[in-house]
Motif scaffolding. Structure first.
Motif, PDB file in Angstrom:
ATOM      1  N   LYS A 283      -4.783  -3.045  -8.776  1.00 21.87           N
ATOM      2  CA  LYS A 283      -4.348  -1.783  -8.164  1.00 21.87           C
ATOM      3  C   LYS A 283      -5.604  -0.979  -7.841  1.00 21.87           C
ATOM      4  O   LYS A 283      -6.322  -0.532  -8.734  1.00 21.87           O
ATOM      5  CB  LYS A 283      -3.453  -0.978  -9.105  1.00 21.87           C
ATOM      6  CG  LYS A 283      -3.017   0.350  -8.489  1.00 21.87           C
ATOM      7  CD  LYS A 283      -2.218   1.191  -9.469  1.00 21.87           C
ATOM      8  CE  LYS A 283      -1.815   2.521  -8.833  1.00 21.87           C
ATOM      9  NZ  LYS A 283      -1.131   3.385  -9.816  1.00 21.87           N
ATOM     10  N   PHE A 284      -5.855  -0.818  -6.553  1.00 18.76           N
ATOM     11  CA  PHE A 284      -6.999  -0.047  -6.091  1.00 18.76           C
ATOM     12  C   PHE A 284      -6.529   1.374  -5.799  1.00 18.76           C
ATOM     13  O   PHE A 284      -5.534   1.570  -5.109  1.00 18.76           O
ATOM     14  CB  PHE A 284      -7.594  -0.672  -4.826  1.00 18.76           C
ATOM     15  CG  PHE A 284      -8.716   0.127  -4.226  1.00 18.76           C
ATOM     16  CD1 PHE A 284     -10.007   0.019  -4.728  1.00 18.76           C
ATOM     17  CD2 PHE A 284      -8.495   0.988  -3.172  1.00 18.76           C
ATOM     18  CE1 PHE A 284     -11.052   0.767  -4.184  1.00 18.76           C
ATOM     19  CE2 PHE A 284      -9.521   1.725  -2.615  1.00 18.76           C
ATOM     20  CZ  PHE A 284     -10.804   1.618  -3.123  1.00 18.76           C
ATOM     21  N   THR A 285      -7.261   2.358  -6.335  1.00 20.32           N
ATOM     22  CA  THR A 285      -6.978   3.771  -6.071  1.00 20.32           C
ATOM     23  C   THR A 285      -8.169   4.348  -5.326  1.00 20.32           C
ATOM     24  O   THR A 285      -9.274   4.429  -5.864  1.00 20.32           O
ATOM     25  CB  THR A 285      -6.744   4.539  -7.386  1.00 20.32           C
ATOM     26  OG1 THR A 285      -5.652   3.930  -8.087  1.00 20.32           O
ATOM     27  CG2 THR A 285      -6.421   6.004  -7.112  1.00 20.32           C
TER      28      THR A 285
ATOM     29  N   LYS B 167      -4.046   5.649  -0.276  1.00 17.67           N
ATOM     30  CA  LYS B 167      -4.504   5.983  -1.625  1.00 17.67           C
ATOM     31  C   LYS B 167      -4.410   4.789  -2.579  1.00 17.67           C
ATOM     32  O   LYS B 167      -5.322   4.535  -3.348  1.00 17.67           O
ATOM     33  CB  LYS B 167      -3.691   7.159  -2.168  1.00 17.67           C
ATOM     34  CG  LYS B 167      -4.025   7.582  -3.570  1.00 17.67           C
ATOM     35  CD  LYS B 167      -5.119   8.585  -3.602  1.00 17.67           C
ATOM     36  CE  LYS B 167      -5.352   9.115  -5.009  1.00 17.67           C
ATOM     37  NZ  LYS B 167      -6.636   9.769  -5.102  1.00 17.67           N
ATOM     38  N   TYR B 168      -3.294   4.064  -2.544  1.00 19.08           N
ATOM     39  CA  TYR B 168      -3.049   2.975  -3.493  1.00 19.08           C
ATOM     40  C   TYR B 168      -2.818   1.658  -2.757  1.00 19.08           C
ATOM     41  O   TYR B 168      -2.046   1.602  -1.804  1.00 19.08           O
ATOM     42  CB  TYR B 168      -1.829   3.276  -4.364  1.00 19.08           C
ATOM     43  CG  TYR B 168      -1.945   4.562  -5.133  1.00 19.08           C
ATOM     44  CD1 TYR B 168      -2.808   4.675  -6.222  1.00 19.08           C
ATOM     45  CD2 TYR B 168      -1.195   5.674  -4.771  1.00 19.08           C
ATOM     46  CE1 TYR B 168      -2.915   5.859  -6.923  1.00 19.08           C
ATOM     47  CE2 TYR B 168      -1.303   6.870  -5.465  1.00 19.08           C
ATOM     48  CZ  TYR B 168      -2.164   6.956  -6.536  1.00 19.08           C
ATOM     49  OH  TYR B 168      -2.274   8.130  -7.226  1.00 19.08           O
TER      50      TYR B 168
ATOM     51  N   SER C 284       4.923  -4.703 -12.450  1.00 24.74           N
ATOM     52  CA  SER C 284       3.905  -4.717 -11.392  1.00 24.74           C
ATOM     53  C   SER C 284       3.809  -6.090 -10.749  1.00 24.74           C
ATOM     54  O   SER C 284       3.690  -6.208  -9.518  1.00 24.74           O
ATOM     55  CB  SER C 284       2.542  -4.325 -11.966  1.00 24.74           C
ATOM     56  OG  SER C 284       2.572  -3.009 -12.459  1.00 24.74           O
TER      57      SER C 284
ATOM     58  N   TYR D 190      -2.346  -2.731  -3.551  1.00 28.96           N
ATOM     59  CA  TYR D 190      -2.035  -3.730  -4.565  1.00 28.96           C
ATOM     60  C   TYR D 190      -2.354  -5.129  -4.034  1.00 28.96           C
ATOM     61  O   TYR D 190      -1.838  -5.527  -2.988  1.00 28.96           O
ATOM     62  CB  TYR D 190      -0.553  -3.652  -4.943  1.00 28.96           C
ATOM     63  CG  TYR D 190      -0.158  -2.306  -5.497  1.00 28.96           C
ATOM     64  CD1 TYR D 190      -0.159  -2.076  -6.871  1.00 28.96           C
ATOM     65  CD2 TYR D 190       0.212  -1.257  -4.657  1.00 28.96           C
ATOM     66  CE1 TYR D 190       0.204  -0.842  -7.387  1.00 28.96           C
ATOM     67  CE2 TYR D 190       0.559  -0.014  -5.163  1.00 28.96           C
ATOM     68  CZ  TYR D 190       0.558   0.187  -6.529  1.00 28.96           C
ATOM     69  OH  TYR D 190       0.908   1.409  -7.031  1.00 28.96           O
TER      70      TYR D 190
ATOM     71  N   ARG E  58       0.850  -1.184   0.000  1.00 27.37           N
ATOM     72  CA  ARG E  58       0.000   0.000   0.000  1.00 27.37           C
ATOM     73  C   ARG E  58       0.883   1.230   0.000  1.00 27.37           C
ATOM     74  O   ARG E  58       1.992   1.212   0.527  1.00 27.37           O
ATOM     75  CB  ARG E  58      -0.989   0.001   1.156  1.00 27.37           C
ATOM     76  CG  ARG E  58      -0.420   0.249   2.507  1.00 27.37           C
ATOM     77  CD  ARG E  58      -1.527   0.362   3.575  1.00 27.37           C
ATOM     78  NE  ARG E  58      -0.928   0.580   4.871  1.00 27.37           N
ATOM     79  CZ  ARG E  58      -0.621   1.769   5.376  1.00 27.37           C
ATOM     80  NH1 ARG E  58      -0.885   2.863   4.702  1.00 27.37           N
ATOM     81  NH2 ARG E  58      -0.055   1.872   6.558  1.00 27.37           N
ATOM     82  N   GLU E  59       0.380   2.279  -0.605  1.00 32.01           N
ATOM     83  CA  GLU E  59       1.063   3.573  -0.614  1.00 32.01           C
ATOM     84  C   GLU E  59       0.111   4.536   0.072  1.00 32.01           C
ATOM     85  O   GLU E  59      -0.879   4.966  -0.519  1.00 32.01           O
ATOM     86  CB  GLU E  59       1.375   4.005  -2.042  1.00 32.01           C
ATOM     87  CG  GLU E  59       2.340   3.053  -2.749  1.00 32.01           C
ATOM     88  CD  GLU E  59       2.484   3.332  -4.240  1.00 32.01           C
ATOM     89  OE1 GLU E  59       1.962   4.350  -4.734  1.00 32.01           O
ATOM     90  OE2 GLU E  59       3.115   2.503  -4.913  1.00 32.01           O
TER      91      GLU E  59
ATOM     92  N   GLU F 252      -7.621  -1.042 -11.239  1.00 30.67           N
ATOM     93  CA  GLU F 252      -6.948  -1.274 -12.521  1.00 30.67           C
ATOM     94  C   GLU F 252      -6.397  -2.694 -12.488  1.00 30.67           C
ATOM     95  O   GLU F 252      -5.887  -3.135 -11.458  1.00 30.67           O
ATOM     96  CB  GLU F 252      -5.749  -0.344 -12.692  1.00 30.67           C
ATOM     97  CG  GLU F 252      -6.044   1.091 -12.948  1.00 30.67           C
ATOM     98  CD  GLU F 252      -4.732   1.870 -12.999  1.00 30.67           C
ATOM     99  OE1 GLU F 252      -4.012   1.760 -14.013  1.00 30.67           O
ATOM    100  OE2 GLU F 252      -4.432   2.554 -12.008  1.00 30.67           O
TER     101      GLU F 252
ATOM    102  N   GLY G 263     -13.283   3.659  -4.569  1.00 24.29           N
ATOM    103  CA  GLY G 263     -12.407   4.091  -5.648  1.00 24.29           C
ATOM    104  C   GLY G 263     -12.558   3.214  -6.868  1.00 24.29           C
ATOM    105  O   GLY G 263     -13.646   2.727  -7.160  1.00 24.29           O
TER     106      GLY G 263
ATOM    107  N   GLN H  86     -10.537   7.095  -3.490  1.00 21.99           N
ATOM    108  CA  GLN H  86     -10.939   8.487  -3.690  1.00 21.99           C
ATOM    109  C   GLN H  86     -11.551   9.073  -2.425  1.00 21.99           C
ATOM    110  O   GLN H  86     -11.279  10.212  -2.083  1.00 21.99           O
ATOM    111  CB  GLN H  86     -11.931   8.574  -4.847  1.00 21.99           C
ATOM    112  CG  GLN H  86     -11.328   8.121  -6.157  1.00 21.99           C
ATOM    113  CD  GLN H  86     -12.371   7.831  -7.225  1.00 21.99           C
ATOM    114  OE1 GLN H  86     -13.567   7.778  -6.977  1.00 21.99           O
ATOM    115  NE2 GLN H  86     -11.898   7.618  -8.438  1.00 21.99           N
TER     116      GLN H  86
END
Length: 138
Positions: free
Chosen positions: A119-121, A44-45, A93, A47, A40-41, A86, A83, A123
């Motif tokens: 990849k979950f983004t 926000k992001y 990746s 994986y 995770r980042e 992708e 969110g 919002q």
């Protein structure tokens, strides 16, 4: 909420299960339990690993809207993040989150065509703790 990213990140990192939702072809939500994100980042992001041939991947290709939910049942608190997903199939990746032992699920290794990365983004989100909920934007 003060320091939302730290509070929510700590909650997420301690969970052994993530609940991930997609939208099916009839417009209904579909939720399933998955292993927690490999990476995770911030908040926000995120994986996740999954099978390219899965029903969930087909649903995300059709409609990328998604949410993920993490629940700390000990303290009865949780966070829902809304969110998009992708589907990442590039080697960079896939190698980024590959772990020893993944051949149990993907016998051909990191290049297995049935292995991909979600990849979950995020919002927006909603955090529940101490008998109250709070919405936030990421």
């Amino acid at each position: 909420m003060r320091d939302a990213e730290k509070t929510i990140g700590n909650l997420i990192d301690k969970q052994s299960v993530a609940f991930i939702s997609s939208v099916d072809y009839e417009g209904f939500p579909n939720t399933k339990a998955m292993l927690p994100p490999r990476k995770r980042e911030g908040i926000k992001y995120f994986y996740f690993t999954t099978n390219t041939s899965s029903m969930r991947v087909a649903q995300y290709r059709e409609n990328p809207k998604a949410n993920i939910y993490f629940c700390d049942k000990r303290f009865f608190r949780g966070v829902m993040l809304k969110g998009t997903i992708e589907i990442l199939e590039d080697n960079t990746s896939k190698e980024m989150i590959w772990r020893e032992g993944d051949t149990l699920y993907y016998p051909l290794g990191v290049t297995d065509p049935d292995y991909c990365v979600l990849k979950f983004t995020a919002q927006t989100g909603r955090y529940y703790s101490n008998f109250k909920s709070e919405d936030f934007v990421i």
